[in-house]
Design an enzyme around this catalytic site. Sequence first.
Site, PDB file in Angstrom:
ATOM      1  N   ASP A 338     -19.261 -42.823  63.477  1.00  0.00           N
ATOM      2  CA  ASP A 338     -18.381 -41.710  63.101  1.00  0.00           C
ATOM      3  C   ASP A 338     -18.703 -41.261  61.674  1.00  0.00           C
ATOM      4  O   ASP A 338     -19.503 -41.872  60.986  1.00  0.00           O
ATOM      5  CB  ASP A 338     -16.910 -42.127  63.215  1.00  0.00           C
ATOM      6  CG  ASP A 338     -16.556 -43.238  62.243  1.00  0.00           C
ATOM      7  OD1 ASP A 338     -17.344 -44.202  62.143  1.00  0.00           O
ATOM      8  OD2 ASP A 338     -15.523 -43.149  61.568  1.00  0.00           O
ATOM      9  N   HIS A 670     -24.144 -46.651  69.413  1.00  0.00           N
ATOM     10  CA  HIS A 670     -23.160 -45.561  69.300  1.00  0.00           C
ATOM     11  C   HIS A 670     -23.281 -44.903  67.918  1.00  0.00           C
ATOM     12  O   HIS A 670     -22.971 -45.517  66.896  1.00  0.00           O
ATOM     13  CB  HIS A 670     -21.766 -46.162  69.487  1.00  0.00           C
ATOM     14  CG  HIS A 670     -20.658 -45.167  69.460  1.00  0.00           C
ATOM     15  ND1 HIS A 670     -20.337 -44.382  70.548  1.00  0.00           N
ATOM     16  CD2 HIS A 670     -19.787 -44.823  68.481  1.00  0.00           C
ATOM     17  CE1 HIS A 670     -19.312 -43.611  70.238  1.00  0.00           C
ATOM     18  NE2 HIS A 670     -18.953 -43.855  68.985  1.00  0.00           N
ATOM     19  N   ASP A 721     -26.173 -52.142  75.845  1.00  0.00           N
ATOM     20  CA  ASP A 721     -26.884 -51.179  74.986  1.00  0.00           C
ATOM     21  C   ASP A 721     -26.719 -49.776  75.553  1.00  0.00           C
ATOM     22  O   ASP A 721     -27.654 -49.195  76.100  1.00  0.00           O
ATOM     23  CB  ASP A 721     -28.365 -51.560  74.870  1.00  0.00           C
ATOM     24  CG  ASP A 721     -29.106 -50.638  73.904  1.00  0.00           C
ATOM     25  OD1 ASP A 721     -28.434 -50.071  73.013  1.00  0.00           O
ATOM     26  OD2 ASP A 721     -30.329 -50.486  74.037  1.00  0.00           O
ATOM     27  N   GLU A 730     -21.813 -50.252  68.397  1.00  0.00           N
ATOM     28  CA  GLU A 730     -21.847 -49.307  67.282  1.00  0.00           C
ATOM     29  C   GLU A 730     -22.736 -49.885  66.168  1.00  0.00           C
ATOM     30  O   GLU A 730     -23.160 -51.047  66.223  1.00  0.00           O
ATOM     31  CB  GLU A 730     -20.426 -49.044  66.754  1.00  0.00           C
ATOM     32  CG  GLU A 730     -20.368 -47.846  65.832  1.00  0.00           C
ATOM     33  CD  GLU A 730     -18.993 -47.177  65.756  1.00  0.00           C
ATOM     34  OE1 GLU A 730     -18.071 -47.590  66.472  1.00  0.00           O
ATOM     35  OE2 GLU A 730     -18.869 -46.218  64.959  1.00  0.00           O
TER      36      GLU A 730
HETATM   37  O1  9MR Z   1     -15.198 -53.024  62.508  1.00  0.00           O
HETATM   38  C1  9MR Z   1     -13.915 -52.642  62.953  1.00  0.00           C
HETATM   39  C2  9MR Z   1     -13.360 -53.737  63.824  1.00  0.00           C
HETATM   40  O2  9MR Z   1     -13.187 -54.924  63.083  1.00  0.00           O
HETATM   41  C3  9MR Z   1     -12.039 -53.272  64.429  1.00  0.00           C
HETATM   42  O3  9MR Z   1     -11.593 -54.247  65.343  1.00  0.00           O
HETATM   43  C4  9MR Z   1     -12.246 -51.945  65.127  1.00  0.00           C
HETATM   44  C5  9MR Z   1     -10.992 -51.386  65.753  1.00  0.00           C
HETATM   45  O4  9MR Z   1     -10.054 -51.044  64.799  1.00  0.00           O
HETATM   46  O5  9MR Z   1     -12.744 -50.987  64.225  1.00  0.00           O
HETATM   47  C6  9MR Z   1     -13.989 -51.339  63.694  1.00  0.00           C
HETATM   48  O6  9MR Z   1     -14.397 -50.392  62.778  1.00  0.00           O
HETATM   49  C7  9MR Z   1     -14.734 -49.120  63.245  1.00  0.00           C
HETATM   50  C8  9MR Z   1     -13.903 -48.141  62.433  1.00  0.00           C
HETATM   51  O7  9MR Z   1     -12.565 -48.275  62.764  1.00  0.00           O
HETATM   52  C9  9MR Z   1     -14.387 -46.714  62.570  1.00  0.00           C
HETATM   53  N1  9MR Z   1     -15.781 -46.626  62.310  1.00  0.00           N
HETATM   54  C10 9MR Z   1     -16.582 -47.476  63.171  1.00  0.00           C
HETATM   55  C11 9MR Z   1     -16.212 -48.911  62.973  1.00  0.00           C
HETATM   56  C12 9MR Z   1     -17.088 -49.841  63.811  1.00  0.00           C
HETATM   57  O8  9MR Z   1     -16.828 -49.794  65.156  1.00  0.00           O
END
Ligand code: 9MR
Length: 863
Positions: A338, A670, A721, A730
């Site tokens: 994102d 992602h 993947d 991601e």
């Molecule tokens: O890394 C984050 C993980 O520990 C959380 O469980 C998750 C859900 O809240 O979010 C992950 O972080 C994401 C973030 O919220 C938005 N950008 C992408 C991050 C990686 O997936």
Amino acid sequence: MSAAALLFSAALAVPGTAGALEAEPGPEQISNGDFAAGTAPWWWTANAPAAVTDGRLCAQVPAGTTNAWDVIIGQNDVPIVAGESYELSYTATSTVPLTVQTRVQEATEPYTTALATADPVGTEVTEVTRTFTASVDLPAASVQLQIGGGERATTFCLDDVSLRGGAEPPVYVPDTGSPVRVNQVGYLPDGPKSGTVVTDADAPLTWTVKAEDGSTAATGTTVPQGEDPTSHQRVHTFDFDGLTEAGDGYTVEVDGEVSEPFSIRGDLYDKLRSDALAYFYHNRSGTPIEADLVGAEYARPAGHIGVAPNKGDTDVPCQPGVCDYRLDVSGGWYDAGDHGKYVVNGGISVAQLMSTYERTLTAPNAESAELGDGELRVPERDNGVPDILDEARWEMDFLIKMQVPAGEPLAGMAHHKMHDAEWTGLPMKPHLDPQQRELHPPSTAATLNLAASAAQCARLYAPFDEDFADRCLRAAETAWAAAKQHPDVLADPADGTGGGAYGDNDVSDEFYWAAAELFTTTGKDTYRQAVLSSDLHGDTDAVFPASGGISWGSTGGLGVLTLATVPNGLTSAQLDEVRSVVTTAADRYAAQSGAQAYGLPYAPQGGDYVWGSNSQVLNNMIVLATAHDLTGKAAYQGAVLRGADYLFGRNPLNQSYVTGYGERDSHNQHHRFWAHQNDPALPHPAPGSVAGGPNLTAAGSGDPVAKDKLSGCAPAMCYIDDIGSWATNEITINWNAPLAFIASYLDDAGEGDPAAQARTCEVTYSSHPWSSGSTVTVHVENTGSEPVSPWELTWLLSGEQKLSHTWSAEFTQSGRTISAKPLTWNRTLAPGAAVDFGFNTSATGPAPDPAAFKLNGRACSSG
Ligand code: 9MR
């Protein structure tokens, strides 16, 4: 389900379908129907902002819209199969009673409909249940509650949405290739070499390593290990440590099955070091990504520089009601797939890049040249500053911009995050993002992330740019003071629309980390007291919790690693205690690595592989690497190398999780720009991008691909993947930062053959305190067999130490690095000979022994 009484219950069947579901309700087709995982993958029209409140999704529906479809809450990508029967149900309330047009239909024209009913919802909890049999296939139907057309505004809340029925999705069976699992990149000549084979055989099997020409390079028998709990596979392990001959194209054969090919080389990780760091330039916001640095395929225009359709980041408002000023928060790195920019996550990531550099100042065998000026792919190369620090500064500048300006409420704190008002779809190049960007409220966690990383910045940039170093120190101390004043301003864990929430309800670890960095930089007593009085101090389980190590939500360990490695004003007893926290945690990780069939130094309780588990593996590897730097014990390095084996293919999926490394690498992660899987005109992720990795709870997190494919997976196999699987696949700055640290460590480990690393000098550093300072004498002995001429001894001074009088050597100071060179009469240090020199410092108390000295760039023993 909500507790209030159910006043109305509609159990209406579409004619001809009643009773169809009485026997078996069928599989659940809705993701996150109870909103336990936040709002994803639900969407709503922009005129009805929605959020999870008390476990329900509540939307603020405006007055005066015309049609029911002017306001919609929906979920897409729901598969509907012709001839199958379904039951749709939900509970809802509306502060102004309304009629929901409940739809299961195509998401786009011609909106072919499988279910269309009108369902009244009142102020009390109403349960709606509808059944239908589909007459057409709708492979990606949209389930919609259309709630527009009302004269009055209302708050509409939704819960327990379920659509059961249809065919059971086919069981996904991952293609795991050969059962013989190795590090697909390879093994260091002098390191451990282990692999795993999946087999039902009870008795040991013969393994054979074949060289590229087919000849047998080594052979032996496997060790049966029974069932591996992380994969439910029956496995054997094998070791071929004795094979040290460098080469490419090796394979291992067991029982007629052949592994992926691999190399044995010292320079295996040379390219990974710079690729893992290039990730950060690629993901810079606010600047064009230049073809001459990254290649034409990866070049792109600057994102978020205030040019339409972007709405940011040069002049960004707060979310409504949060503040009435606007900030220029351009620059920094995009967080992940994102385009959000989050101080909590940015702080830990930039700190780990800076630590990658700082390790080269403190660790005996660390090499700084490859991180230096002109070495990495950054536009600032050849500016006299190590390239890795140029990259870190791109983020540091942004983090400082997120600080609340003086004169405003909560001045000195940092805004928790800034991101799009609504989630954007994939693919989406940064400069095409049309969403409004918004600042979210300040938080104590973000403020302390800023304090910690900016304090580290101050000591590292001092030799290169004093003004910037001063700016960092001011930002850090202001942030610390603001956090002390507002110690419990927590980010809302439900604030996850358009960006991640990064909620964190315990900031004691952030306080500890910030105190440790500020103390290490300044030596001030306030910060020393904050370190020593923290409940986390000296408590291994608190800073390196068994459930998971360092992460954005658990930063105490970063403070410990700094205190243990960067010279500071702790007494030697206190330093011993801090270092034993590191080695105790490292002992635990090394034991886990030794006990597991796939060798990884990560064994969360209950097999709970978390979101981004690969970063937990990497962060545990950093603790092991630091323990190795501190003690020189081979067992710690062995566990780091086995961690690398896991990441590069010795794992239950036979998957290399780093793009461009290994035969079976992750390459569909992602990401909104590196979205080749969605649009073949776009590139795959750049080489050196590490995927989040197995996530035990991905299937229930709202991740649509994980829901389809990974329900019921074994912990280490909950990964796919696929670009749609954001919960397992991601890529992010806070996962690539520990990869960069570890790649740098591994490259150093591979470069040093044991002969080159043998210590040929010994330093005795003695401190004699007096009332307002201390005298330090340094004794350097050449314990090797070659003369050293002219000699130069370098080491790091702790923050509060300043050189005053010096003698018997020529001293220069760059930042905190001290260099002592000979005078004319003691230019040559002959084998067996020693030189003595010394200096006074104005700080009171004994000067701490830096313990890491280098003579002409090579590590000395210290006694
Ligand atoms: O890394 C984050 C993980 O520990 C959380 O469980 C998750 C859900 O809240 O979010 C992950 O972080 C994401 C973030 O919220 C938005 N950008 C992408 C991050 C990686 O997936």
